[in-house]
Design an enzyme around this catalytic site. Structure first.
Site, PDB file in Angstrom:
ATOM      1  N   ALA A  66       0.950  -1.101  -0.355  1.00 19.68           N
ATOM      2  CA  ALA A  66       0.154   0.168  -0.061  1.00 19.68           C
ATOM      3  C   ALA A  66       1.064   1.331  -0.068  1.00 19.68           C
ATOM      4  O   ALA A  66       1.988   1.143   0.418  1.00 19.68           O
ATOM      5  CB  ALA A  66      -1.024  -0.048   1.441  1.00 19.68           C
ATOM      6  N   GLY A 105       0.559  -5.194   0.709  1.00 21.97           N
ATOM      7  CA  GLY A 105      -0.530  -5.211   0.138  1.00 21.97           C
ATOM      8  C   GLY A 105      -0.145  -5.870  -1.502  1.00 21.97           C
ATOM      9  O   GLY A 105      -1.232  -6.413  -2.299  1.00 21.97           O
ATOM     10  N   GLU A 108      -0.451  -9.367  -0.933  1.00 22.82           N
ATOM     11  CA  GLU A 108      -1.593  -9.745  -0.651  1.00 22.82           C
ATOM     12  C   GLU A 108      -2.572  -9.832  -2.054  1.00 22.82           C
ATOM     13  O   GLU A 108      -3.350 -10.679  -2.229  1.00 22.82           O
ATOM     14  CB  GLU A 108      -2.384  -8.729   0.128  1.00 22.82           C
ATOM     15  N   GLU A 128       4.382  -5.739   6.990  1.00 23.15           N
ATOM     16  CA  GLU A 128       3.449  -4.632   7.843  1.00 23.15           C
ATOM     17  C   GLU A 128       3.923  -4.509   9.259  1.00 23.15           C
ATOM     18  O   GLU A 128       3.654  -3.254   9.723  1.00 23.15           O
ATOM     19  CB  GLU A 128       1.935  -4.932   7.662  1.00 23.15           C
TER      20      GLU A 128
HETATM   21  C1  3H9 Z   1       0.629  -2.353   3.440  1.00 20.83           C
HETATM   22  O1  3H9 Z   1       1.032  -2.692   2.340  1.00 20.83           O
HETATM   23  C2  3H9 Z   1      -0.699  -2.484   4.124  1.00 20.83           C
HETATM   24  C3  3H9 Z   1      -1.700  -3.572   3.653  1.00 20.83           C
HETATM   25  O2  3H9 Z   1      -1.534  -4.740   4.289  1.00 20.83           O
HETATM   26  C4  3H9 Z   1      -3.095  -3.076   3.646  1.00 20.83           C
HETATM   27  C5  3H9 Z   1      -3.376  -2.077   2.885  1.00 20.83           C
HETATM   28  C6  3H9 Z   1      -4.993  -1.925   3.070  1.00 20.83           C
HETATM   29  N1  3H9 Z   1       4.495   3.608   0.001  1.00 20.83           N
HETATM   30  O3  3H9 Z   1      13.754   1.880   0.377  1.00 20.83           O
HETATM   31  P1  3H9 Z   1      13.853   2.688  -0.811  1.00 20.83           P
HETATM   32  C7  3H9 Z   1       9.549   4.964  -1.185  1.00 20.83           C
HETATM   33  S1  3H9 Z   1       1.661  -1.410   4.261  1.00 20.83           S
HETATM   34  C8  3H9 Z   1       5.176   4.858  -0.419  1.00 20.83           C
HETATM   35  O4  3H9 Z   1      14.851   3.639  -0.659  1.00 20.83           O
HETATM   36  P2  3H9 Z   1      14.962   0.192  -2.025  1.00 20.83           P
HETATM   37  C9  3H9 Z   1      10.291   5.306  -0.035  1.00 20.83           C
HETATM   38  O5  3H9 Z   1      10.121   6.311   0.801  1.00 20.83           O
HETATM   39  C10 3H9 Z   1       3.228  -1.580   3.166  1.00 20.83           C
HETATM   40  N2  3H9 Z   1       6.473   4.858  -0.484  1.00 20.83           N
HETATM   41  O6  3H9 Z   1      14.277   1.621  -2.120  1.00 20.83           O
HETATM   42  C11 3H9 Z   1      11.485   5.943  -1.147  1.00 20.83           C
HETATM   43  O7  3H9 Z   1      10.905   7.299  -1.277  1.00 20.83           O
HETATM   44  P3  3H9 Z   1      12.304   8.476  -1.510  1.00 20.83           P
HETATM   45  C12 3H9 Z   1       3.908  -2.709   3.283  1.00 20.83           C
HETATM   46  C13 3H9 Z   1       7.190   3.975  -0.481  1.00 20.83           C
HETATM   47  O8  3H9 Z   1      15.197  -0.318  -3.349  1.00 20.83           O
HETATM   48  C14 3H9 Z   1      11.272   5.186  -2.298  1.00 20.83           C
HETATM   49  O9  3H9 Z   1      10.232   4.633  -2.339  1.00 20.83           O
HETATM   50  N3  3H9 Z   1       5.130  -2.336   2.513  1.00 20.83           N
HETATM   51  C15 3H9 Z   1       6.955   2.718  -0.205  1.00 20.83           C
HETATM   52  O10 3H9 Z   1      16.073   0.251  -1.132  1.00 20.83           O
HETATM   53  C16 3H9 Z   1      12.376   4.052  -2.424  1.00 20.83           C
HETATM   54  O11 3H9 Z   1      12.618   3.238  -1.273  1.00 20.83           O
HETATM   55  C17 3H9 Z   1       6.354  -1.950   2.935  1.00 20.83           C
HETATM   56  O12 3H9 Z   1       6.576  -1.655   4.114  1.00 20.83           O
HETATM   57  C18 3H9 Z   1       5.283   2.538   0.164  1.00 20.83           C
HETATM   58  N4  3H9 Z   1       4.906   1.030   0.400  1.00 20.83           N
HETATM   59  O13 3H9 Z   1      14.010  -0.793  -1.361  1.00 20.83           O
HETATM   60  C19 3H9 Z   1       7.530  -2.013   1.810  1.00 20.83           C
HETATM   61  N5  3H9 Z   1       7.954   1.849   0.036  1.00 20.83           N
HETATM   62  O14 3H9 Z   1      13.045   8.017  -2.817  1.00 20.83           O
HETATM   63  C20 3H9 Z   1       8.428  -0.814   2.314  1.00 20.83           C
HETATM   64  C21 3H9 Z   1       8.962   2.597  -0.441  1.00 20.83           C
HETATM   65  O15 3H9 Z   1      11.369   9.706  -1.775  1.00 20.83           O
HETATM   66  N6  3H9 Z   1       9.375  -0.669   1.356  1.00 20.83           N
HETATM   67  N7  3H9 Z   1       8.439   3.854  -0.698  1.00 20.83           N
HETATM   68  O16 3H9 Z   1      12.994   8.554  -0.299  1.00 20.83           O
HETATM   69  C22 3H9 Z   1      10.757  -1.325   1.301  1.00 20.83           C
HETATM   70  O17 3H9 Z   1      10.837  -2.199   2.015  1.00 20.83           O
HETATM   71  C23 3H9 Z   1      11.706  -0.784   0.474  1.00 20.83           C
HETATM   72  O18 3H9 Z   1      11.240   0.454  -0.182  1.00 20.83           O
HETATM   73  C24 3H9 Z   1      11.848  -1.743  -1.147  1.00 20.83           C
HETATM   74  C25 3H9 Z   1      12.838  -1.087  -1.922  1.00 20.83           C
HETATM   75  C26 3H9 Z   1      12.428  -2.838  -0.386  1.00 20.83           C
HETATM   76  C27 3H9 Z   1      10.607  -2.075  -1.611  1.00 20.83           C
END
Ligand code: 3H9
Length: 689
Positions: A66, A105, A108, A128
C-alpha cells in the site's frame, strides 16, 4: 485498452490481457493504481475474447505494498479490498507476475490471484509488522490457507520476506520463469487456459488450516515482543484464520488494521521508517555526486571491533584484508571471526559452504602496506589519539590515491586525525556499534575537510553492508554516545539520591529498552572507565567504590548486580545496596523514595536536552536522524519512535518545565533546557514541526 490512466496500461497479447502498472520507484498501490486496476479488471471481464489476465509491474519491482503516504488520509475508493474482490470474482484465470519485492498489499493482491509466477531472485513478504501494522488486505487469512498457520505466522510476525525458490517449494508461487517475466507469465497463462486448469482461490482452501502447534509457535515468536501491539494483533488474526469462516476472519483483520493504523505505535514506527530513508540524504552532497567504486576493503586492527567490521565486508561479498601488528594477535582475531560464524551456523543462520565462502574473503596480514590495494580502509585500533595519528600518517603513505580512510573512533576528534594525513578530504569516521556484525547503526562522521564524494561513498558502503548510515558532525561522542553520557550521569545521581540499580533498570526496560543502564554497564565492564578516571582524575563515586571492591561487571560475576556462574541474568546484590547507601551517607545525600515516573523522566529528558543541543550545533541534521541513531544503535523501542519524536509527543513545554525543576534540584546547570528546546517550547512547537 491502452493507457487506462498515468499509471496503468492494458494491452492484449492474443487471448491474454496484460495489465502493467508503472508507478516508480516501487509501484506502491496508490489511489490511481487501484483505480486503474479496477478498470482493467472490469474491461477484461467484459471482453469475451480475453481468456486470461496477467498482472505485472514495470520497473524494478512488483507492488511493494500500500502507499504508506496515504495512511491517515481519508480513504479513496476503490480500496485495495475492492480490487482484490474484483480479482477473486473474475471468471477467468488471473496470473500475478512477480519481480523484485512483492510486499505487503502487493503480495496480498498476488495471493488473491489464481496463480503466481516469479523470476528467480524475486522475494515475497508481509512486512507490515515493521510499520506497527498487520497485513490488512487479506494476508492474515490467505497466507495460512496456502502454507499453514505456523509458517504464515512466522512470516507475518517477523515481517521477513522469502525468496522465490523457497516460495516455490512452499507452494506460494506456481512457477519460476526463466528469461523475460512478462513473456513467461503470458506463456504460463496460455497453458492454464489450454489445459483448462481449475480456478481454485486461496480463500477456498482449508486443508492446511491445522491448529496443532500454533499456540506454541505464537508464544515463541512473540516472547520478546512485549509491549508491542502489532505482533499480538497478527497472532489474533492468524488464529482467526483457523477458527473463523474466511469472511469473518477478513472482517476482523480489517478492524484490527484500522485500529493499529490510527494508533500511536504504528505512527511512531512509520516515522522511523521514513526517518531512516531521510537519513540517507545528506545535505551538501550535490545530487550528481558519484560514490567512489569499492571493490576491496581493509580493516586495521583484529580486535573484537575490527573482526566484526571485517565480517560486515565479507557478509556483503566484499574481499577484505585485516591488518594486525603481530601473528598471535592476528590469529586470535581470525579465530574469533571463525567462532562467530560457527555460532551463527550452529543456530541455523548460515550454511557451511557460505561460512567457508565468507572466511575466504577475509585475508589476515601483519604488514600495513597490504592496505595499498584497498578502496576503503577502516582503522579500528585502540582509542588513543597518538596511536591513531600514527596509523593515519602511515596510511597516508601506503593507501592508494582516492581510497577513503575511515576511523572507527567512538569519541576522538576526526579532524585532528585527518590532519595527520595530507589528504583530509578522504578522511571521515565510520562509527560501528558492538557487535559490529550485528548492530545496524553506522554513524558516519563528516570532518571539516571531508569531500562530498568520500561521504557519499561511506553512505553507499554502509547500505551495501546492510547498515543504517546516519551522517553526523565532529564532537565528543558524536550523537549517540554524547546523549548516552547524559543518561549515565543521571543514573548515578539517582542511585545516590535513593534508587537502586534494579529500580532504575526496571523503569528503563519497562519503557521498552532491552536492557537497563546498569545491566549494560556490567556487560561492558566497569573497570575500563575506573582506570581511565584514576589516570585522568574525576570520580564516579558509586562505580569507583564498586570497582575498588572488585566489582568489574559480568566478567567478575559481580558489578552493579551479581551473576550466578554461567548466567547473564542480573540479580540484585545486597552488597551493592550497602555500598550505595554508604556512599550516599558519606557524601551527605539524604536518600528518599524515587518514583518510577521520576526515574524514567530523568533517564530520558536529559538525553532529549542534549539532542536539542546537538541539533543547535548542527552535529545532527534532523531530529529524525537522532531517533534513527537511538533505535538502531541503543535499543530505543521502535514503537516509541526515538527520543526526539517521543519528546514531541509529550510536548516540549512539559519537558522544559521538568528539566528546569531537575536542574534546580540538583544544581546541575547542564540540565537547564537547551536554547533550541526552550525556544520551540515557547512557540508551542516540537523538534519536527
Ligand atoms: C501495506 O501494504 C498495508 C496493507 O497490508 C493493507 C492495505 C489496506 N509507499 O527503500 P527505498 C518509497 S503497508 C510509499 O529507498 P529500496 C521510499 O520512501 C506497506 N512509498 O528503495 C523511497 O522514497 P524516496 C508494506 C514507498 O530499493 C522510495 O520508495 N510495504 C513505499 O532500497 C525508494 O525506497 C512495505 O512496508 C510504500 N509502500 O527498497 C515496503 N515503499 O526515494 C516498504 C517505499 O522519496 N518498502 N517507498 O525516499 C521497502 O521495504 C523498500 O522500499 C523496498 C525497496 C524493499 C520496496
Amino acid at each position: 485498452m491502452g493507457n487506462l490512466n498515468a499509471s496503468v496500461d492494458l494491452r492484449r497479447d492474443g487471448e491474454i490481457a496484460v495489465v502493467t502498472v508503472d508507478n516508480p520507484p516501487v509501484n506502491a498501490l496508490k489511489h490511481e493504481v487501484r483505480a486503474g486496476l479496477a478498470e482493467a479488471l472490469r474491461q477484461t471481464r467484459a471482453d469475451a475474447a480475453i481468456k486470461a489476465v496477467v498482472i505485472g509491474c514495470a520497473g524494478r519491482t512488483f507492488f511493494a505494498g500500500a502507499d504508506i503516504t496515504e495512511f491517515g488520509k481519508p480513504p479513496q475508493a476503490p480500496g485495495l479490498a475492492e480490487v482484490i474482490a474484483a480479482i477473486e470474482a473474475m471468471p477467468k484465470p488471473v496470473v500475478a507476475a512477480l519481480r523484485g519485492t512483492a510486499l505487503g498489499g502487493g503480495f496480498e493482491l498476488a495471493l488473491a490471484c489464481h496463480f503466481r509466477v516469479a523470476i528467480a531472485g524475486a522475494r515475497v513478504g508481509l512486512p507490515e509488522v515493521k510499520l506497527g501494522l498487520l497485513p490488512g488486505a487479506g494476508g492474515t487469512q490467505r497466507l495460512p490457507r496456502l502454507i499453514g498457520p505456523e509458517k504464515a505466522l512466522k512470516m507475518i510476525v517477523t515481517g521477513d520476506p522469502i525468496e522465490a525458490r523457497e516460495a516455490l517449494a512452499d507452494g506460494v508461487i506456481d512457477e519460476i520463469v526463466d528469461g523475460d517475466l512478462t513473456e513467461g507469465a503470458i506463456a504460463f497463462a496460455r497453458r492454464v487456459v489450454s489445459e483448462k486448469r481449475p480456478l481454485r482461490l486461496v480463500r477456498d482452501r482449508e486443508d492446511k488450516l491445522v491448529a496443532e502447534g500454533f499456540a506454541d509457535a505464537a508464544e515463541t515468536l512473540t516472547r520478546r515482543l512485549r509491549g508491542r501491539e502489532a505482533p499480538a494483533a497478527c497472532v489474533e488474526a492468524v488464529r482467526n484464520a483457523i477458527v473463523l469462516p474466511f469472511d469473518e476472519g477478513l472482517k476482523r483483520e480489517g478492524e484490527l488494521f484500522r485500529q493499529l493504523v490510527a494508533g500511536d505505535q504504528s505512527k511512531a514506527q512509520r516515522h522511523i521508517s521514513f526517518a531512516e530513508r531521510e537519513a540517507a540524504k545528506v545535505p551538501g552532497i550535490p545530487e550528481d555526486t558519484k560514490p567512489r567504486p569499492i571493490a576491496t576493503g581493509a580493516v586495521i586492527g583484529a580486535g573484537t571491533m575490527g573482526g566484526g567490521i571485517a565480517m560486515c565486508f565479507a557478509n556483503a561479498g566484499i574481499p577484505v584484508t585485516i591488518v594486525e601488528t603481530g601473528r598471535d594477535l592476528l590469529q586470535k582475531g581470525l579465530d574469533r571471526v571463525a567462532a562467530n560464524y560457527r555460532a551463527t551456523m550452529a543456530r541455523g543462520g548460515l550454511a557451511a559452504d557460505e561460512m567457508d565462502r565468507r572466511m575466504a574473503l577475509i585475508r589476515g596480514v601483519t604488514e600495513l602496506d597490504a592496505v595499498g590495494t584497498a578502496d576503503f580502509v577502516i582503522e579500528a585500533v585502540f582509542e588513543e589519539m597518538d596511536l591513531k595519528k600514527r596509523v593515519f600518517a602511515d596510511l597516508d603513505r601506503m593507501a592508494k590515491t582516492g581510497a577513503v580512510l575511515a576511523t572507527n573512533t567512538s569519541t576522538l576528534d576526526v579532524d585532528a586525525i585527518a590532519r595527520a594525513t595530507k589528504r583530509p578530504q578522504d578522511v571521515l569516521g565510520t562509527h560501528f556499534f558492538s557487535p559490529a556484525n550485528v548492530m545496524r547503526l553506522l554513524e558516519i562522521v563528516r570532518g571539516a575537510a571531508t569531500a562530498p564524494d568520500a561521504l557519499a561513498t561511506a553512505v553507499a558502503l554502509g547500505r551495501r553492508l546492510s547498515k543504517v548510515p546516519v551522517t553526523v558532525g565532529v564532537c565528543y561522542g558524536f550523537v549517540g554516545n554524547r546523549m548516552l553520557a547524559r543518561r549515565s550521569v543521571e543514573a548515578e545521581r539517582l542511585l545516590l539520591e535513593g534508587a537502586l540499580p534494579q529500580e532504575v533498570d526496571a523503569a528503563v526496560t519497562e519503557f521498552g529498552f532491552p536492557m537497563g543502564p546498569f545491566a549494560m554497564a556490567d556487560m561492558a565492564g566497569l573497570d575500563v572507565g575506573w582506570r581511565i578516571r584514576k589516570g585522568r582524575g574525576g570520580r564516579n563515586e558509586i562505580e569507583d567504590a564498586l570497582c575498588e571492591a572488585g566489582h568489574f561487571g559480568q566478567k567478575t560475576g559481580k558489578g552493579y548486580f551479581r551473576y550466578e556462574v554461567g548466567s547473564r541474568t542480573p540479580l540484585p546484590d545486597p552488597e551493592v545496596e550497602r555500598t550505595i547507601r554508604d556512599t550516599s551517607a558519606r557524601l551527605g545525600v539524604a536518600r528518599r523514595v524515587i518514583t518510577q515516573e521520576e526515574i524514567l523522566e530523568r533517564m530520558v529528558y536529559p538525553m532529549v536536552n542534549e539532542g536539542a543541543r546537538i541539533l543547535e550545533e548542527g552535529i545532527a541534521t534532523r531530529p529524525g536522524d537522532i531517533d534513527v541513531i537511538w533505535v538502531y544503535g541503543y535499543g530505543w523501542p521502535v514503537w516509541r519512535g526515538g527520543p526526539m519524536y517521543y519528546a514531541d509527543r509529550l510536548g516540549l513545554v512539559h519537558i522544559r518545565d521538568r528539566l528546569t525543576l531537575y536542574a534546580e534540584r540538583s544544581a546541575d546547570e547542564s540540565l537547564r533546557p537547551a536554547t533550541r528546546l526552550s525556544q520551540l517550547a515557547a512557540q508551542g512547537r516540537g523538534f519536527a514541526s
